[in-house]
Design a protein around this motif. Structure first.
Motif, PDB file in Angstrom:
ATOM      1  N   ASN A 232      -2.661 -82.639 -24.437  1.00 18.37           N
ATOM      2  CA  ASN A 232      -3.979 -83.236 -24.612  1.00 18.37           C
ATOM      3  C   ASN A 232      -4.108 -83.950 -25.959  1.00 18.37           C
ATOM      4  O   ASN A 232      -5.048 -84.717 -26.164  1.00 18.37           O
ATOM      5  CB  ASN A 232      -5.081 -82.175 -24.537  1.00 18.37           C
ATOM      6  CG  ASN A 232      -5.625 -81.982 -23.136  1.00 18.37           C
ATOM      7  OD1 ASN A 232      -5.522 -80.901 -22.579  1.00 18.37           O
ATOM      8  ND2 ASN A 232      -6.203 -83.028 -22.565  1.00 18.37           N
ATOM      9  N   SER A 233      -3.209 -83.664 -26.882  1.00 23.98           N
ATOM     10  CA  SER A 233      -3.298 -84.244 -28.218  1.00 23.98           C
ATOM     11  C   SER A 233      -3.400 -85.763 -28.152  1.00 23.98           C
ATOM     12  O   SER A 233      -2.578 -86.415 -27.503  1.00 23.98           O
ATOM     13  CB  SER A 233      -2.072 -83.867 -29.052  1.00 23.98           C
ATOM     14  OG  SER A 233      -2.110 -82.519 -29.418  1.00 23.98           O
ATOM     15  N   ILE A 247     -11.261 -87.500 -30.999  1.00 21.33           N
ATOM     16  CA  ILE A 247      -9.876 -87.494 -30.515  1.00 21.33           C
ATOM     17  C   ILE A 247      -9.381 -86.051 -30.542  1.00 21.33           C
ATOM     18  O   ILE A 247      -9.339 -85.409 -31.592  1.00 21.33           O
ATOM     19  CB  ILE A 247      -8.970 -88.371 -31.404  1.00 21.33           C
ATOM     20  CG1 ILE A 247      -9.385 -89.829 -31.315  1.00 21.33           C
ATOM     21  CG2 ILE A 247      -7.507 -88.204 -31.013  1.00 21.33           C
ATOM     22  CD1 ILE A 247      -9.174 -90.457 -29.953  1.00 21.33           C
ATOM     23  N   ASN A 248      -9.027 -85.513 -29.379  1.00 24.78           N
ATOM     24  CA  ASN A 248      -8.581 -84.123 -29.276  1.00 24.78           C
ATOM     25  C   ASN A 248      -7.311 -83.914 -30.095  1.00 24.78           C
ATOM     26  O   ASN A 248      -6.344 -84.650 -29.954  1.00 24.78           O
ATOM     27  CB  ASN A 248      -8.332 -83.756 -27.817  1.00 24.78           C
ATOM     28  CG  ASN A 248      -9.581 -83.878 -26.973  1.00 24.78           C
ATOM     29  OD1 ASN A 248     -10.680 -83.549 -27.423  1.00 24.78           O
ATOM     30  ND2 ASN A 248      -9.434 -84.370 -25.764  1.00 24.78           N
ATOM     31  N   ILE A 261     -11.313 -72.695 -27.519  1.00 27.64           N
ATOM     32  CA  ILE A 261     -11.622 -73.199 -28.857  1.00 27.64           C
ATOM     33  C   ILE A 261     -10.692 -74.375 -29.136  1.00 27.64           C
ATOM     34  O   ILE A 261      -9.512 -74.204 -29.421  1.00 27.64           O
ATOM     35  CB  ILE A 261     -11.443 -72.121 -29.946  1.00 27.64           C
ATOM     36  CG1 ILE A 261     -12.329 -70.919 -29.644  1.00 27.64           C
ATOM     37  CG2 ILE A 261     -11.771 -72.692 -31.319  1.00 27.64           C
ATOM     38  CD1 ILE A 261     -12.182 -69.787 -30.641  1.00 27.64           C
ATOM     39  N   GLY A 262     -11.246 -75.573 -29.029  1.00 27.37           N
ATOM     40  CA  GLY A 262     -10.485 -76.780 -29.292  1.00 27.37           C
ATOM     41  C   GLY A 262     -11.170 -77.609 -30.362  1.00 27.37           C
ATOM     42  O   GLY A 262     -12.368 -77.447 -30.624  1.00 27.37           O
ATOM     43  N   PHE A 263     -10.401 -78.488 -30.991  1.00 25.28           N
ATOM     44  CA  PHE A 263     -10.942 -79.302 -32.079  1.00 25.28           C
ATOM     45  C   PHE A 263     -10.626 -80.775 -31.858  1.00 25.28           C
ATOM     46  O   PHE A 263      -9.546 -81.126 -31.360  1.00 25.28           O
ATOM     47  CB  PHE A 263     -10.356 -78.855 -33.424  1.00 25.28           C
ATOM     48  CG  PHE A 263     -10.728 -77.451 -33.795  1.00 25.28           C
ATOM     49  CD1 PHE A 263     -11.968 -77.158 -34.322  1.00 25.28           C
ATOM     50  CD2 PHE A 263      -9.828 -76.411 -33.604  1.00 25.28           C
ATOM     51  CE1 PHE A 263     -12.307 -75.861 -34.659  1.00 25.28           C
ATOM     52  CE2 PHE A 263     -10.158 -75.111 -33.935  1.00 25.28           C
ATOM     53  CZ  PHE A 263     -11.406 -74.833 -34.464  1.00 25.28           C
ATOM     54  N   ALA A 264     -11.563 -81.621 -32.241  1.00 19.66           N
ATOM     55  CA  ALA A 264     -11.399 -83.064 -32.113  1.00 19.66           C
ATOM     56  C   ALA A 264     -11.827 -83.739 -33.408  1.00 19.66           C
ATOM     57  O   ALA A 264     -12.786 -83.314 -34.063  1.00 19.66           O
ATOM     58  CB  ALA A 264     -12.241 -83.594 -30.945  1.00 19.66           C
ATOM     59  N   VAL A 265     -11.098 -84.803 -33.785  1.00 19.02           N
ATOM     60  CA  VAL A 265     -11.455 -85.594 -34.960  1.00 19.02           C
ATOM     61  C   VAL A 265     -12.685 -86.424 -34.605  1.00 19.02           C
ATOM     62  O   VAL A 265     -12.668 -87.165 -33.613  1.00 19.02           O
ATOM     63  CB  VAL A 265     -10.293 -86.520 -35.372  1.00 19.02           C
ATOM     64  CG1 VAL A 265     -10.679 -87.351 -36.589  1.00 19.02           C
ATOM     65  CG2 VAL A 265      -9.039 -85.716 -35.648  1.00 19.02           C
ATOM     66  N   PRO A 266     -13.768 -86.345 -35.387  1.00 16.57           N
ATOM     67  CA  PRO A 266     -15.010 -87.059 -35.044  1.00 16.57           C
ATOM     68  C   PRO A 266     -14.953 -88.542 -35.377  1.00 16.57           C
ATOM     69  O   PRO A 266     -14.084 -89.009 -36.119  1.00 16.57           O
ATOM     70  CB  PRO A 266     -16.053 -86.346 -35.907  1.00 16.57           C
ATOM     71  CG  PRO A 266     -15.288 -85.909 -37.112  1.00 16.57           C
ATOM     72  CD  PRO A 266     -13.916 -85.536 -36.611  1.00 16.57           C
ATOM     73  N   THR A 267     -15.923 -89.282 -34.841  1.00 20.33           N
ATOM     74  CA  THR A 267     -15.914 -90.735 -34.990  1.00 20.33           C
ATOM     75  C   THR A 267     -16.171 -91.187 -36.424  1.00 20.33           C
ATOM     76  O   THR A 267     -15.768 -92.285 -36.789  1.00 20.33           O
ATOM     77  CB  THR A 267     -16.961 -91.378 -34.060  1.00 20.33           C
ATOM     78  OG1 THR A 267     -18.256 -90.817 -34.320  1.00 20.33           O
ATOM     79  CG2 THR A 267     -16.592 -91.148 -32.614  1.00 20.33           C
ATOM     80  N   ARG A 268     -16.837 -90.380 -37.244  1.00 20.28           N
ATOM     81  CA  ARG A 268     -17.058 -90.797 -38.632  1.00 20.28           C
ATOM     82  C   ARG A 268     -15.721 -90.963 -39.356  1.00 20.28           C
ATOM     83  O   ARG A 268     -15.576 -91.818 -40.228  1.00 20.28           O
ATOM     84  CB  ARG A 268     -17.959 -89.801 -39.373  1.00 20.28           C
ATOM     85  CG  ARG A 268     -17.363 -88.429 -39.565  1.00 20.28           C
ATOM     86  CD  ARG A 268     -18.380 -87.460 -40.161  1.00 20.28           C
ATOM     87  NE  ARG A 268     -18.785 -87.886 -41.482  1.00 20.28           N
ATOM     88  CZ  ARG A 268     -18.186 -87.515 -42.607  1.00 20.28           C
ATOM     89  NH1 ARG A 268     -17.119 -86.738 -42.546  1.00 20.28           N
ATOM     90  NH2 ARG A 268     -18.622 -87.909 -43.771  1.00 20.28           N
TER      91      ARG A 268
END
Length: 485
Positions: A232-233, A247-248, A261-268
């Motif tokens: 999914n990365s 972005i995952n 528990i997953g993390f994504a880089v935010p649009t900012r």
């Protein structure tokens, strides 16, 4: 197989919480009604859910038909350095290290990416998906395949920008930086375990999550309980309007699979990094020249503050932008560039998104009074000398490392074996150094049987000894052996 970045902490099982919606009563499908009708959620018709009157079901299919074509599969091939060794190199290793490195063939990796510019063919993914790859192949949902070139990468935010030469692409719109709230319904799209166009759903569980395990990186993650698994990365996290919000990138799991528990880089972060990668091919970060830390209840009481929110300035560098702006040790920064600062991580991330020369308002508390001033960021100075093996004509033996930029080890790296050795800050693709297996971020600890202390010791050894060279390299916390001619 390339795996998603996994944060090693205790896994906590969560149950995905579906979006509550008004009751929909279905008797017999109405064949004369329009195929898809919006389902009203909390009085809002602008939702991901539609009612398929022909089948009598509530579905997200129309929304996903617009989203999934913008999510691609990324396949990489990385040649194993040990596989490239000839008989002389193997003999060299056995002589110096008393062992023969295992021979392995090319390594294949798998990840995901998101088309963010259909006209230019730009694709956003994770840096760890394509890092060190010799070949990058992009496969679209319609099964077309293209070789991709790297426009630029930023390891500190784990983002990379690729480009393919293709027409008739579908891109996702990018959400505004502040258009995400805890509790928002979200959809993750990617290629977990090589299963293309896989869709999972959940909610935004938290915002502003910080990866404390990696102090060298910038992290301000969106946390979600939508299932994210290896592969999914680099995939998309979208809201109920089908707009990209992240972005995952990472998961928290003991098993390596989703634990909710997953993390994504935010649009900012995405917008800032994309802009610089497009313009410069790299991210150029500025600094303000302060050492900062978090407040504690004891510090709050001692400094007579009303809360522990903000970043405590412990030191101001002489001649820095912070000193010129009037900041002093003991000040507490509570806002920067229009954003509220909860802690030191917030300030570090906010400064890291701006390039040298950018101006920003900085608000701080001193003696109980709130003050605001203007500050201009300056370029981050590299205190290390740089040895560019591509232009080191005065040291003929340096041609063995042609294509590599070698420096002293940066002070801010938290390394397993300390700061003795040299650091590979860059390796040109298809260069001699790259063919030998050197990668950006490698730490060379030993050359032949000699332990390196700093850049000067490396240069001295190279001047006094002809190749080939046997290197002991630290890479991602593991020891690797490379032969360089």
């Amino acid at each position: 197989m390339k795996k998603a970045l996994i944060l090693s902490v205790a896994a906590i099982g969560l149950i995905a919480t579906p979006v509550a919606m008004s009751q929909v009563l279905v008797d017999t499908p109405d064949q004369s009604a329009p195929a898809f009708q919006p389902v009203q959620l909390f009085g809002n018709n602008n939702s991901s859910m539609t009612f398929d009157s022909r089948r009598g079901v509530v579905t997200m299919a129309p929304l996903l038909a617009k989203v999934t074509p913008a999510v691609v599969s990324i396949n990489t091939v990385t040649e194993s350095p040990s596989n490239q060794m000839d008989d002389d190199q193997r003999e060299l290793f056995e002589r110096f290290f008393g062992q023969n490195p295992r021979s392995r063939g090319p390594r294949a990796g798998l990840g995901s990416g998101v088309i963010v510019d259909a006209r230019e063919g730009l694709i956003l993914t994770n840096n760890h998906v394509i890092d060190g790859a010799d070949e990058i192949e992009v496969r679209l949902e319609d099964r077309r395949e293209f070789m991709a070139e790297v426009i630029g990468a930023d390891p500190k935010t784990d983002l990379a920008l690729l480009k393919i030469d293709a027409r008739n692409l579908t891109a996702l719109d990018i959400a505004d930086t502040d258009d995400v709230m805890v509790g928002d319904y979200v959809i993750a799209v990617g290629n977990p375990f090589g299963l293309s166009s896989t869709v999972t759903s959940g909610i935004v569980s938290a915002l502003g999550r910080d990866n404390r395990a990696s102090q060298d990186n910038y992290s301000d993650f969106i946390q979600t309980d939508a299932a994210i698994n290896p592969g999914n990365s680099g995939g998309a996290l979208v809201n109920s309007r089908g707009v990209l919000i992240g972005i995952n990138t990472a998961i928290v799991s003991r098993s390596g699979s989703s634990a909710g528990i997953g993390f994504a880089v935010p649009t900012r972060i995405i917008r800032s990094v994309m802009g610089q990668l497009t313009e410069f091919g790299e991210v150029r970060r500025g600094r303000i020249g302060v050492l900062i830390g978090d407040l504690t209840p004891e510090l709050r009481e001692g400094l007579d503050l009303k809360s522990i929110r903000g970043a405590l300035v412990s030191n101001v560098t002489e001649g820095s932008p912070a000193e010129k702006a009037g900041l002093e040790s003991g000040d507490v920064v509570v806002a920067f560039n229009g954003e509220v600062m909860e802690d030191s991580s917030d300030l570090r991330n906010a400064v890291g998104l701006l390039s040298p020369g950018a101006e920003a308002d900085i608000t701080y508390i001193r003696d109980g009074k709130r003050r605001t001033t203007r500050i201009t960021l300056e370029a981050i100075e590299d205190d290390n000398d740089v040895l560019d093996a591509s232009v080191a004509d005065d040291i003929p033996s340096m041609q063995s490392f042609s294509g590599a930029t070698i420096t002293g080890i940066p002070d801010d790296l938290d390394l397993r074996d300390g700061n003795e050795g040299v650091y590979i800050s860059n390796v040109r693709r298809a260069s001699r150094a790259a063919r030998a297996g050197l990668q950006r971020g490698d730490i060379i600890r030993r050359i032949n049987r000699t332990k390196l202390t700093d850049l000067k010791s490396f240069q001295t050894f190279i001047e006094d000894n002809d190749g080939p060279y046997a290197l002991v390299v630290e890479r991602d916390g593991q020891t690797a052996y490379l032969g360089v001619r």
